[in-house]
Design an enzyme around this catalytic site. Structure first.
Site, PDB file in Angstrom:
ATOM      1  N   TYR A 250       5.973 -10.253   7.244  1.00 48.97           N
ATOM      2  CA  TYR A 250       5.792  -8.816   7.438  1.00 48.97           C
ATOM      3  C   TYR A 250       6.172  -8.446   8.864  1.00 48.97           C
ATOM      4  O   TYR A 250       5.997  -9.241   9.797  1.00 48.97           O
ATOM      5  CB  TYR A 250       4.336  -8.405   7.227  1.00 48.97           C
ATOM      6  CG  TYR A 250       3.878  -8.323   5.795  1.00 48.97           C
ATOM      7  CD1 TYR A 250       4.003  -7.134   5.075  1.00 48.97           C
ATOM      8  CD2 TYR A 250       3.303  -9.414   5.154  1.00 48.97           C
ATOM      9  CE1 TYR A 250       3.563  -7.046   3.753  1.00 48.97           C
ATOM     10  CE2 TYR A 250       2.872  -9.345   3.839  1.00 48.97           C
ATOM     11  CZ  TYR A 250       2.999  -8.148   3.148  1.00 48.97           C
ATOM     12  OH  TYR A 250       2.570  -8.069   1.851  1.00 48.97           O
TER      13      TYR A 250
ATOM     14  N   ASP B 284       0.819  -1.211   0.000  1.00 46.37           N
ATOM     15  CA  ASP B 284       0.000   0.000   0.000  1.00 46.37           C
ATOM     16  C   ASP B 284       0.853   1.261   0.000  1.00 46.37           C
ATOM     17  O   ASP B 284       2.064   1.217   0.273  1.00 46.37           O
ATOM     18  CB  ASP B 284      -0.899   0.036   1.245  1.00 46.37           C
ATOM     19  CG  ASP B 284      -1.882  -1.120   1.279  1.00 46.37           C
ATOM     20  OD1 ASP B 284      -2.189  -1.664   0.208  1.00 46.37           O
ATOM     21  OD2 ASP B 284      -2.343  -1.464   2.384  1.00 46.37           O
TER      22      ASP B 284
END
Length: 246
Positions: free
Chosen positions: A111, A53
């Site tokens: 992540y 994003d």
């Protein structure tokens, strides 16, 4: 035709995300494709392991592209580093089999999310973490992490409204470690839905403060409703650490 695999590191702070967009040149994919196209003299399209994003960072994003260029990979890497902005670094180039696909062949990802857990904000960490001054119950968050691991339908922990594709994912491991004033969340799984890591982190934080109870996790799995989960934390604390391949 050569197939080249790239490992890329970037600071996503000033970009509109990974994916190339038609109305802006502020994307990671667009920047790299522009340099590669000039370098090879032909239009190059790179395929990323997945999208990140706007504002999200990467230490180990993976992409691949095909080219007729016979340039040595070391020379190609030098040109990329020299001509790309300093906040995008191609760390590694390697020739791979023609059928290799960075997205379809990925078996998992890791992540990290960083939370600055101190009353006073940090001038230095503000671009790479989320300032969250509330007192956190680390043991309670650990129990919540245990409930989230495994194979579940994570629709309610995503920003997807509806999906014709399966939203079942296997989350292999969540670790939560406090290092001074920084809380480091690590998520390892076979795949992640849109904004899933940011919503999982927000849910864990709200459980850690008592805003949500542990049972909220079961409720979200049962309902699949986004509003039953916690907040989506801001993008600047999120890093794609590594993409795994079998």
């Amino acid at each position: 035709m050569r197939n080249i695999k790239m490992t890329i590191e970037y600071d996503g702070g000033r970009y509109q995300g990974w994916q190339r967009l038609g109305d802006t040149d502020k994307t990671i994919q667009g920047k790299i494709e522009n340099v590669l196209s000039q370098l090879t003299g032909t239009e190059v399209e790179i395929v990323g392991s997945g999208r990140t994003d706007a504002g999200t960072h990467a230490k180990g994003q993976v992409a691949n592209f095909k080219t007729e260029s016979e340039m040595e990979l070391s020379a190609m890497q030098e040109v990329l580093i020299k001509n790309l902005p300093q906040d995008i670094i191609v760390k590694k180039l390697e020739e791979v089999p023609e059928r290799f696909h960075s997205r379809y062949h990925a078996s998992g990802k890791q992540y990290s999310y960083y939370v600055w857990n101190q009353t006073i904000p940090s001038a230095f960490e503000r671009n790479y973490s989320f300032h969250y001054p509330e007192q956190l119950d680390m043991k309670k968050m650990g129990k919540a992490a245990g409930k989230l691991t495994g194979r579940h339908d994570f629709l309610g922990f995503s920003a997807l409204k509806k999906s014709k594709k399966s939203t079942v994912r296997k989350l292999d491991k969540i670790t939560i470690e406090k290092e001074g004033d920084m809380v480091h969340f690590t998520f390892i799984g076979e795949g992640f839905l849109y904004k899933m890591v940011r919503i999982l982190t927000g849910t864990l934080l709200e459980i850690g403060t008592g805003t949500l109870e542990l049972d909220a996790i079961d409720d979200v799995f049962e309902s699949g409703v986004r509003s039953d989960a916690g907040m989506a934390v801001p993008s600047q604390g999120l890093f794609l650490d590594e993409v795994y391949y079998d």
